[in-house]
Design a protein around this motif. Sequence first.
Motif, PDB file in Angstrom:
ATOM      1  N   ARG A 128       0.833  -1.214   0.000  1.00 52.84           N
ATOM      2  CA  ARG A 128       0.000   0.000   0.000  1.00 52.84           C
ATOM      3  C   ARG A 128       0.865   1.261   0.000  1.00 52.84           C
ATOM      4  NH1 ARG A 128      -2.483   3.481   3.238  1.00 52.84           N
ATOM      5  NH2 ARG A 128      -4.526   4.228   2.552  1.00 52.84           N
ATOM      6  N   ALA A 129       2.009   1.197   0.671  1.00 52.19           N
ATOM      7  CA  ALA A 129       2.903   2.359   0.705  1.00 52.19           C
ATOM      8  C   ALA A 129       3.338   2.765  -0.705  1.00 52.19           C
ATOM      9  CB  ALA A 129       4.118   2.047   1.569  1.00 52.19           C
ATOM     10  N   TYR A 130       3.469   1.781  -1.584  1.00 47.08           N
ATOM     11  CA  TYR A 130       3.852   2.122  -2.955  1.00 47.08           C
ATOM     12  C   TYR A 130       2.730   2.862  -3.681  1.00 47.08           C
ATOM     13  CZ  TYR A 130       8.059  -0.660  -2.432  1.00 47.08           C
ATOM     14  OH  TYR A 130       9.273  -1.134  -2.012  1.00 47.08           O
ATOM     15  N   LEU A 131       1.517   2.702  -3.217  1.00 47.11           N
ATOM     16  CA  LEU A 131       0.390   3.445  -3.781  1.00 47.11           C
ATOM     17  C   LEU A 131       0.378   4.879  -3.275  1.00 47.11           C
ATOM     18  CD1 LEU A 131      -2.353   3.530  -5.326  1.00 47.11           C
ATOM     19  CD2 LEU A 131      -3.427   2.828  -3.171  1.00 47.11           C
ATOM     20  N   THR A 132       0.573   5.032  -1.966  1.00 43.04           N
ATOM     21  CA  THR A 132       0.428   6.360  -1.372  1.00 43.04           C
ATOM     22  C   THR A 132       1.707   7.180  -1.472  1.00 43.04           C
ATOM     23  OG1 THR A 132       1.112   5.540   0.799  1.00 43.04           O
ATOM     24  CG2 THR A 132      -1.247   5.526   0.310  1.00 43.04           C
ATOM     25  N   GLY A 133       2.867   6.510  -1.399  1.00 38.81           N
ATOM     26  CA  GLY A 133       4.125   7.206  -1.194  1.00 38.81           C
ATOM     27  C   GLY A 133       4.331   7.404   0.296  1.00 38.81           C
ATOM     28  N   GLY A 134       5.399   8.112   0.652  1.00 35.34           N
ATOM     29  CA  GLY A 134       5.699   8.341   2.060  1.00 35.34           C
ATOM     30  C   GLY A 134       7.204   8.362   2.260  1.00 35.34           C
ATOM     31  N   TYR A 135       7.598   8.505   3.513  1.00 39.39           N
ATOM     32  CA  TYR A 135       9.020   8.705   3.763  1.00 39.39           C
ATOM     33  C   TYR A 135       9.828   7.448   3.434  1.00 39.39           C
ATOM     34  CZ  TYR A 135      13.085  11.053   5.538  1.00 39.39           C
ATOM     35  OH  TYR A 135      14.299  11.664   5.622  1.00 39.39           O
ATOM     36  N   GLY A 136      10.777   7.582   2.530  1.00 39.95           N
ATOM     37  CA  GLY A 136      11.671   6.480   2.206  1.00 39.95           C
ATOM     38  C   GLY A 136      11.050   5.365   1.383  1.00 39.95           C
ATOM     39  N   VAL A 137       9.831   5.574   0.875  1.00 42.46           N
ATOM     40  CA  VAL A 137       9.164   4.504   0.112  1.00 42.46           C
ATOM     41  C   VAL A 137       9.841   4.312  -1.243  1.00 42.46           C
ATOM     42  CG1 VAL A 137       7.019   3.805  -1.021  1.00 42.46           C
ATOM     43  CG2 VAL A 137       6.951   4.791   1.274  1.00 42.46           C
ATOM     44  N   TYR A 138      10.059   5.398  -1.929  1.00 43.06           N
ATOM     45  CA  TYR A 138      10.682   5.305  -3.260  1.00 43.06           C
ATOM     46  C   TYR A 138      12.119   5.835  -3.206  1.00 43.06           C
ATOM     47  CZ  TYR A 138       6.340   4.026  -5.584  1.00 43.06           C
ATOM     48  OH  TYR A 138       5.223   3.365  -6.008  1.00 43.06           O
ATOM     49  N   SER A 139      12.987   5.207  -3.982  1.00 40.96           N
ATOM     50  CA  SER A 139      14.372   5.659  -4.025  1.00 40.96           C
ATOM     51  C   SER A 139      14.520   6.768  -5.059  1.00 40.96           C
ATOM     52  CB  SER A 139      15.287   4.489  -4.362  1.00 40.96           C
ATOM     53  OG  SER A 139      14.893   3.926  -5.598  1.00 40.96           O
ATOM     54  N   ALA A 140      15.613   7.494  -4.959  1.00 41.39           N
ATOM     55  CA  ALA A 140      15.802   8.669  -5.813  1.00 41.39           C
ATOM     56  C   ALA A 140      16.292   8.309  -7.204  1.00 41.39           C
ATOM     57  CB  ALA A 140      16.783   9.629  -5.144  1.00 41.39           C
ATOM     58  N   ASP A 141      16.751   7.080  -7.398  1.00 44.47           N
ATOM     59  CA  ASP A 141      17.413   6.750  -8.667  1.00 44.47           C
ATOM     60  C   ASP A 141      16.560   5.843  -9.556  1.00 44.47           C
ATOM     61  OD1 ASP A 141      17.502   4.504  -7.171  1.00 44.47           O
ATOM     62  OD2 ASP A 141      19.594   4.025  -7.553  1.00 44.47           O
ATOM     63  N   ARG A 142      15.241   6.039  -9.490  1.00 40.03           N
ATOM     64  CA  ARG A 142      14.381   5.231 -10.350  1.00 40.03           C
ATOM     65  C   ARG A 142      14.645   5.506 -11.822  1.00 40.03           C
ATOM     66  NH1 ARG A 142      10.773   7.572  -7.141  1.00 40.03           N
ATOM     67  NH2 ARG A 142       9.695   8.578  -8.854  1.00 40.03           N
TER      68      ARG A 142
END
Lengths: 435, 395
Positions: free
Chosen positions: A407-421
């Motif tokens: 679910r975090a990948y749906l909402t986003g949030g702290y540290g969920v996604y990395s900067a180098d996608r």
Amino acid sequence: MKRTTLFVLLLWMSEKTIAQEKPIVFKGANIITVTGQTFSGGTMVVQNGKIIAVGAANIATPANATIVDAAGKTIMPGIVDTHSHLGGPQGGDATNPLNPEVRAMDAINPISDGFKKALAGGITTINIMPGSGHLMSGQTVYVKMREGKIIEDLLITNEKGVNGGMKMANGTNSIRNGNGFPGTRAKSASLDRELLLKAQEYKRKMERAGKDSSKLPERDLRMEPLVEVLNGKRIVHFHTHKYNDILTVIRLSKEFGFKPVLHHLSEGWMVAEEIAKAGLYCSIITIDAPGGKLEATNLSFKTGGVLEKAGVQVGFHTDDGITDSRLFLRSAALNVREGMSRQKALEGLTIVGAKMLDLSTRVGSLEEGKDADFVLLSGDPFSVYTKVEQTWVEGKKRYDISNPEDRAYLTGGYGVYSADRGEFHHHGDEEDGKQ
Amino acid sequence: MLQILIGYAQAQIAVKAETLYTATTSPIQNAVVLIEGGKIKAVGKAADITIPPNYKVIQAKTATPGLIDARTLIGISGILNISIDQDQLEKSSPVQPELRAMDAYNPNEALVKYARDCGVTTIHTGHGIGALFSGQTMIAKTKPGTTDNVIIKPLSMLAMTLGPSVSGNYSSPGTKAKEVSMIRAELIKAQDYQKKMSNKDSSKRPAFDMKMDVLSQLLKGEIKALITANSSVDIMNAIRIAKEFNLKLVLDGAAEAYLLIDEIKKAKAEIILHATMARNEDDMLNMTRESAALLTKAGIPVSIESGQEAYVPKTRIVLYEAALTLAFGQTFEEALKSITINPAKLLGIDQRVGSIETGKDADMVMYDGDPFEYTTHVCNVIIDGQVVTENESCK
């Protein structure tokens, strides 16, 4: 004796390697097959990565199955994104406008967390495109959203035996200064033609050689994929926005006898009849407001409906990170608002997209024997209130909204996604954002 | 002028809505709104209001107040995205608070019309992000006309930015600490200017300085500091600066505000929240689409912005951005407030706009379904009592 041993060995192997998984039966959902009827309170049976059966409530189901109560939910085929930049694909560099030999596959990070966006949006098959900013950025790659560590784990080989297409572009996207890049539209087309003429010649040499390998021309990495294009084996995915640029693609396709898929099509609604006559597939992008570059100022939510009425087969794409994979259903919904039929919009998200990649025998609809790629939704696919609850790829649940990590990948949030996608791609000189 | 008066005289409109969302009361079923002279004359149930015979009647499934975009660049950052239509950021210096938004605003820009047709009737627009002080912001109605005719407030706030976008535009500042030190130095200079200007002996006052004059207005609290700050560090830096100089702080973007709820409440900072569909890149990497709901639940009123876009799309639409908050925990009522009454209050224009109430400006939007649903059309838009949008797609 020997034969019996072999038989036993084979039997043992099939037990080991393709062990019969326990079937899963989804019961009670509104099942949108897309190519066939929609079953209200339907049943779908999945086993070993395939759809075993789909139908009404009363169809026969295996006795030993795991039952999933999907009452009140909607099940539709896994969504096909015909144009995305997830995973950090790269095309050619700034030294050459034409890069048929360059493969997006060689740059993609198969464990990129960008792919989680696709899963959260119900996307199961993606055409990952290199580029842009070239006349020909390189070879695209067709992937399934399977779990994998290496890119080969994700690849899907299509009906023509390839696992990608060829990315081309015209208009301002590929106009740059220097290094042999075109400065005008006419020059763009002439550079394309020059290269394709060479490929025709190379193809003729190959055909003349026939089975005599000694007569084959010297291997040419640039020519080989273009011969596949001319043979209709490798599909050209052609970025084109403006009225005149779309007509140029049609002209090129007639001259060289290939059938490109037209992508983006900001002004596609102006040339719907011509596209229909040329019989080309259209993959459209939906942007919340027009503009941002000169070629997109006439972009409209009406495009899908106008093309549909002209008889064009319409699919969609995210162009992620231009639009967000997590909201891909929304792109189709906005076209429904402005005149596209719900049925054609559903087809565009699934079976038509699959046809654009020569993958429709495996994906794009819920039919017996097809890959068990599907999405479980909380309601109507075209409502803002609907959530993608589960995404399944080849019979494996790859996303579940009830799992907080997913679910975090749906909402986003702290540290969920990395900067180098790295899904952001560069554009032509004329198109760089001015900020 | 005469023409405008005649126009208003003719614009007697009765809006009949199956459901009317006023933004400040419970929804009204079978409602009627009477509009006359550019203002709302009456609001209530159809049974209680007699529509005078000469009124033009507009039927709608639903209606809301005219939508307010709490922070946009439209009218200043144009649709073409080429240098001649991009006036949001002057790169000759990172400190230019004297730049006025109205000197760049083009009320006939294509994106202003586009936003208007999507129900946006009031915009807070102006200088962009990417400078310590990029310039001023203004508030305008999106109706067609000259800048003077559409402006509500020529000077609303000072647009300031903390974070990596500034160092990308200028050789200095190059770090967060340098950014803060440069802002502090300017504000200390302005304090000094202010003191000297208050000298009773006018001959001892310094020469008028446009830059210092605007900063003095900021220090006096006459205008708010609109500080774009997304990361926690930048948000705290904004709060620290506001505290030191007693500024009225509006945090813009505020991607990580959800991590600093207590600090933001303590600082009494207001929030203009990033678009729900903003890209989670750069200093917005850690944004969550649940921010609107999280902040609202914590008691911080949320105003949603379309924000700044560098490429495609060139602008976002607050109606769509608020709609998406519904999918991430926000209630219908709060989602509507975030693009109507909340930004009206934050911008200090709630006496005129932001809700459907008697006496307020007649700014309304009519729809053929749930205003937030993907497949619903904006059918009519009314600004100051004039129908400015009639959508043929609605039956």
